[in-house]
Design an enzyme around this catalytic site. Structure first.
Site, PDB file in Angstrom:
ATOM      1  CG  ASP A 104     -41.056  31.658  23.549  1.00 36.53           C
ATOM      2  OD1 ASP A 104     -40.451  30.682  24.055  1.00 36.53           O
ATOM      3  OD2 ASP A 104     -41.723  31.548  22.511  1.00 36.53           O
ATOM      4  N   PRO A 157     -41.325  48.689   1.076  1.00 36.65           N
ATOM      5  CG  PRO A 157     -43.235  50.016   0.888  1.00 36.65           C
ATOM      6  CD  PRO A 157     -41.801  49.940   0.472  1.00 36.65           C
TER       7      PRO A 157
END
Lengths: 143, 143, 143, 143
Positions: free
Chosen positions: C16, C58
């Site tokens: 970033d 999941p």
């Protein structure tokens, strides 16, 4: 001709160490813009499947020209429309605005993928129904 | 002519509900491939800055043709080389192989961004040093 | 106890504007590391489906502690193992090394999702087969 | 106590082959939510730098509990607030709603990074100014 509009705010995580948007993000936004364009004529993927037997509209080509970088916090607007309809493919044009300035131009060529039997992995391409095309180019009503 | 090679394994998170690679990922991989190509001639971004006064090589254009979809677990190889050198820009060609089959072709046009003073936000483009170009096209030694 | 190993190179696009890895990437890498751990015992998702009737695993929880930032070009190694097996869930532990230093610690709690009929959208959780668990904790052979 | 609100629409590219949101995306949205929370009190990163000498608020910890999956087209709302202020760190709490149902709960612990001289790569942590804290917990005006 129908136009889609997609509002984007440039996030911190969309930017790279040069402090500008990491370019693949524009293509992710193009994809979102195309989905919105289909929704704007009442054809989200669910309707496309149920009504037109389509599994989706995978890409065969994508390109973009980058005129000006975008930075964290910029509010972008992507305007999209179908540029060309072919028998089994179509081209979507995307213009990205930062305030009133065009900062990125792009296009996607996509094919009309028809639903195939479960378990089939290959992509089956079909003819685009005229009815679907007409949703994007509504005939002007005569007075 | 120097060629770069980048090995990718398609991750679960790279794929979309159609169970194929979400297309913007290919552009992210092109970016990684270009970085590797520069590293392969001894020019990572740090060297590029110190030796050639370059801040980076931002994009002005990117495109890709998608011939065949890739799925979770596929081992892809991206071969890259500089297709063209211009005075201030260059084109990188990328070919994505899945086993021996070409599945995606792409290219990026990038400019040579020179370092500017801290606090300056605009991108300043400069001429690409011949020495840098020659690293990618080594002159064959005569016998 | 089986350990999985996943090698990562920090890409330009993973970082970033602070020039360090944008933190959600570590979770994407954790996901890749868990897939590799299952593959290391011969259980990629395809085998999990065919042999154990599982649709996937999941997440119900994920967390990470960030000790030290990683930058472009860093070569990271993620070591992963199953920390705990419960009846229907399991915890995966991930340790991210940058050279010999631990830079991130994380864990995921995942459930065992059984295959449900096509068209069913809700996630159905089932008991994890002992046979599957034993693959990760092979009984030592007696001499 | 100030609350931030962040509206998300789940995109096609946010979802994985299980047709639900790939979980690292929730953390990317948490990051966006924290930025919005600071902006909601008049403190985007630019102001944070100029007025409080802060370079940013890097993560030391992040976690999430996933109660229910989200799918393409879902309209999510993330509500965020500062849960705890410490001398040099703070905890942000995030609650993700899908319609009126809480689908994900999460939190981030972040530190207050002070600006350091150019060229210094290590992260320097400092005390959080009381003035900054008070922006999030405005004292009620007496009548």
């Amino acid at each position: 001709m129908k136009k889609g509009t997609y509002h984007i705010r440039v996030e911190w995580g969309n930017c790279d160490p040069a402090k500008i948007v990491f370019y693949p993000n524009y293509f992710a936004w193009f994809d979102g813009a195309t989905h919105r364009l289909f929704e704007s004529v009442g054809c989200p993927l669910t309707v496309l499947a149920e009504k037109y037997g389509a599994a989706g509209f995978p890409l065969v080509e994508a390109k973009a020209s980058f005129m000006s970088p975008s930075v964290v916090g910029d509010e972008l607007v992507i305007e999209s429309h179908i540029e060309t309809w072919n028998r089994r493919s179509f081209a979507v044009s995307h213009t990205v605005f930062n305030k009133d300035k065009v900062v990125v131009n792009g296009s996607e060529i996509r094919v009309f993928q028809v639903l195939s039997k479960a378990g089939t992995s290959s992509i089956k391409i079909g003819a685009i129904p005229d009815e679907l095309k007409s949703l994007f180019n509504p005939v002007e009503k005569q007075i």
